[in-house]
Write a protein that holds these residues in place. Sequence first.
Motif, PDB file in Angstrom:
ATOM      1  N   UNK A  17      27.854 -27.204  39.455  1.00 36.50           N
ATOM      2  CA  UNK A  17      26.925 -27.364  38.283  1.00 36.50           C
ATOM      3  C   UNK A  17      26.437 -28.897  38.303  1.00 36.50           C
ATOM      4  N   UNK A  18      27.619 -29.479  38.118  1.00 34.64           N
ATOM      5  CA  UNK A  18      27.623 -30.739  37.406  1.00 34.64           C
ATOM      6  C   UNK A  18      27.568 -31.888  38.555  1.00 34.64           C
ATOM      7  N   UNK A  19      27.512 -31.524  39.704  1.00 35.78           N
ATOM      8  CA  UNK A  19      27.545 -32.458  41.052  1.00 35.78           C
ATOM      9  C   UNK A  19      26.251 -33.174  40.998  1.00 35.78           C
ATOM     10  N   UNK A  20      26.334 -34.452  41.401  1.00 36.47           N
ATOM     11  CA  UNK A  20      25.147 -35.286  41.620  1.00 36.47           C
ATOM     12  C   UNK A  20      23.945 -34.888  42.719  1.00 36.47           C
ATOM     13  N   UNK A  21      24.711 -34.154  43.656  1.00 38.63           N
ATOM     14  CA  UNK A  21      23.985 -33.836  44.693  1.00 38.63           C
ATOM     15  C   UNK A  21      22.753 -32.874  44.509  1.00 38.63           C
ATOM     16  N   UNK A  22      23.145 -32.159  43.370  1.00 42.25           N
ATOM     17  CA  UNK A  22      21.991 -31.103  43.107  1.00 42.25           C
ATOM     18  C   UNK A  22      20.898 -31.715  42.306  1.00 42.25           C
ATOM     19  N   UNK A  23      21.358 -32.638  41.483  1.00 41.08           N
ATOM     20  CA  UNK A  23      20.174 -33.551  40.635  1.00 41.08           C
ATOM     21  C   UNK A  23      19.286 -34.357  41.728  1.00 41.08           C
ATOM     22  N   UNK A  24      20.078 -34.985  42.681  1.00 37.98           N
ATOM     23  CA  UNK A  24      19.317 -35.699  43.699  1.00 37.98           C
ATOM     24  C   UNK A  24      18.222 -35.115  44.294  1.00 37.98           C
ATOM     25  N   UNK A  25      18.379 -33.788  44.818  1.00 37.31           N
ATOM     26  CA  UNK A  25      17.568 -33.043  45.474  1.00 37.31           C
ATOM     27  C   UNK A  25      16.460 -32.210  44.817  1.00 37.31           C
ATOM     28  N   UNK A  26      16.815 -32.005  43.453  1.00 41.92           N
ATOM     29  CA  UNK A  26      16.189 -30.883  42.685  1.00 41.92           C
ATOM     30  C   UNK A  26      14.741 -31.439  42.459  1.00 41.92           C
ATOM     31  N   UNK A  27      13.708 -30.437  42.637  1.00 36.37           N
ATOM     32  CA  UNK A  27      12.516 -30.727  42.067  1.00 36.37           C
ATOM     33  C   UNK A  27      11.843 -29.944  40.885  1.00 36.37           C
ATOM     34  N   UNK A  28      12.908 -29.042  40.504  1.00 35.85           N
ATOM     35  CA  UNK A  28      12.565 -28.619  39.187  1.00 35.85           C
ATOM     36  C   UNK A  28      13.824 -28.589  38.477  1.00 35.85           C
ATOM     37  N   UNK A  29      13.969 -28.806  37.008  1.00 39.42           N
ATOM     38  CA  UNK A  29      15.252 -28.643  36.413  1.00 39.42           C
ATOM     39  C   UNK A  29      15.725 -27.309  36.366  1.00 39.42           C
ATOM     40  N   UNK A  30      17.240 -27.097  36.230  1.00 40.65           N
ATOM     41  CA  UNK A  30      17.800 -25.861  36.219  1.00 40.65           C
ATOM     42  C   UNK A  30      17.305 -25.067  34.963  1.00 40.65           C
ATOM     43  N   UNK A  31      17.060 -23.742  35.241  1.00 48.21           N
ATOM     44  CA  UNK A  31      16.718 -22.769  34.089  1.00 48.21           C
ATOM     45  C   UNK A  31      17.913 -21.787  34.084  1.00 48.21           C
ATOM     46  N   UNK A  32      17.991 -21.281  33.174  1.00 48.40           N
ATOM     47  CA  UNK A  32      19.092 -20.217  32.985  1.00 48.40           C
ATOM     48  C   UNK A  32      18.480 -19.056  32.288  1.00 48.40           C
ATOM     49  N   UNK A  33      18.695 -17.905  32.855  1.00 42.31           N
ATOM     50  CA  UNK A  33      18.122 -16.454  32.380  1.00 42.31           C
ATOM     51  C   UNK A  33      19.178 -15.508  32.583  1.00 42.31           C
ATOM     52  N   UNK A  34      19.207 -14.541  31.852  1.00 48.68           N
ATOM     53  CA  UNK A  34      19.956 -13.366  31.868  1.00 48.68           C
ATOM     54  C   UNK A  34      19.108 -12.296  32.783  1.00 48.68           C
ATOM     55  N   UNK A  35      19.763 -11.704  33.638  1.00 44.27           N
ATOM     56  CA  UNK A  35      19.148 -10.687  34.474  1.00 44.27           C
ATOM     57  C   UNK A  35      19.783  -9.196  34.370  1.00 44.27           C
ATOM     58  N   UNK A  36      19.211  -8.390  33.879  1.00 48.48           N
ATOM     59  CA  UNK A  36      19.761  -7.003  33.676  1.00 48.48           C
ATOM     60  C   UNK A  36      19.025  -5.865  34.679  1.00 48.48           C
ATOM     61  N   UNK A  37      20.041  -5.591  35.708  1.00 51.44           N
ATOM     62  CA  UNK A  37      19.367  -4.641  36.671  1.00 51.44           C
ATOM     63  C   UNK A  37      19.681  -3.285  36.690  1.00 51.44           C
ATOM     64  N   UNK A  47      14.961 -25.644  41.942  1.00 52.45           N
ATOM     65  CA  UNK A  47      14.311 -25.583  43.457  1.00 52.45           C
ATOM     66  C   UNK A  47      14.734 -27.152  43.838  1.00 52.45           C
ATOM     67  N   UNK A  48      15.135 -26.889  45.262  1.00 54.89           N
ATOM     68  CA  UNK A  48      15.483 -28.186  45.781  1.00 54.89           C
ATOM     69  C   UNK A  48      14.474 -28.319  47.202  1.00 54.89           C
ATOM     70  N   UNK A  49      14.376 -29.783  47.142  1.00 50.88           N
ATOM     71  CA  UNK A  49      13.674 -30.137  48.430  1.00 50.88           C
ATOM     72  C   UNK A  49      14.681 -30.733  49.424  1.00 50.88           C
ATOM     73  N   UNK A  50      14.965 -29.729  50.317  1.00 52.95           N
ATOM     74  CA  UNK A  50      15.991 -30.075  51.263  1.00 52.95           C
ATOM     75  C   UNK A  50      15.566 -30.400  52.733  1.00 52.95           C
ATOM     76  N   UNK A  51      15.665 -31.628  53.033  1.00 50.21           N
ATOM     77  CA  UNK A  51      14.987 -32.000  54.332  1.00 50.21           C
ATOM     78  C   UNK A  51      13.766 -31.175  54.687  1.00 50.21           C
ATOM     79  N   UNK A  52      12.978 -31.366  53.893  1.00 46.39           N
ATOM     80  CA  UNK A  52      11.574 -30.847  53.944  1.00 46.39           C
ATOM     81  C   UNK A  52      11.512 -29.460  53.986  1.00 46.39           C
ATOM     82  N   UNK A  53      12.370 -28.624  53.437  1.00 47.06           N
ATOM     83  CA  UNK A  53      12.254 -27.131  52.943  1.00 47.06           C
ATOM     84  C   UNK A  53      12.398 -26.929  51.435  1.00 47.06           C
ATOM     85  N   UNK A  54      11.981 -26.189  51.168  1.00 47.52           N
ATOM     86  CA  UNK A  54      12.063 -25.703  49.680  1.00 47.52           C
ATOM     87  C   UNK A  54      12.998 -24.516  49.263  1.00 47.52           C
ATOM     88  N   UNK A  55      14.090 -24.928  48.789  1.00 49.93           N
ATOM     89  CA  UNK A  55      15.126 -23.870  48.872  1.00 49.93           C
ATOM     90  C   UNK A  55      15.294 -23.653  47.302  1.00 49.93           C
TER      91      UNK A  55
END
Length: 199
Positions: free
Chosen positions: A20-40, A136-144
């Motif tokens: 979560x704290x690694x700079x790689x994620x920040x480098x490629x992210x196009x949206x800030x991280x958002x946290x939500x609780x999911x109950x299924x 959301x990450x922009x990784x080598x032209x892919x949205x992941x």
Amino acid sequence: MAVETELKLRIAPEQLARLKRHPLLKKYQVTSPATRRLHNIYYDTPKLELHKSAMALRLRRAGRQWLQTLKGGGSVKAGMHQRNEWEIPVSRAALDFSLLENAGPQAAEWGEHLPPSLRKKLQPVFITDFSRTSRMLDWQGAQIELSMDHGEVRTEQRSTAICELELELKSGEPVRLFELAEALLEIVPFELETVSKAE
């Protein structure tokens, strides 16, 4: 119907926190991280007919909204999951098939995989309850979309922990999922997860 293409990766909680704290994620992210609780709440028949036909039916609460989702078909190859997904919003924590009357072609697909005779036998089987942090990450032209899930799956008798990464391809080539996974593997250890949370 949508087709979901994703890699699921099993990871230890301490490694998830480190990633979560690694700079790689920040480098490629196009949206800030958002946290939500999911109950299924997952449903099946007493004889697990959906499970035996590789289908899963769930109600998901995300915030104030409930979604009724049917997943199935598709395949798992080298850890990459591809499954069909049909989803409709519902007003409360209860299955509602009446909404399918106005769902057009989707109604026929629900009917094919979940005929009325089967619907009558459905009952809650287990619950997954977890926190999801997504970006959301922009990784080598892919949205992941990279999601970090941490929580549990439980029945009345048992529970087990959930701690995984999901890399979901939103656009681009599927090979980009594996390339991103390789880059993440240089940061933290993990294993390919070949089963879904429901399995």
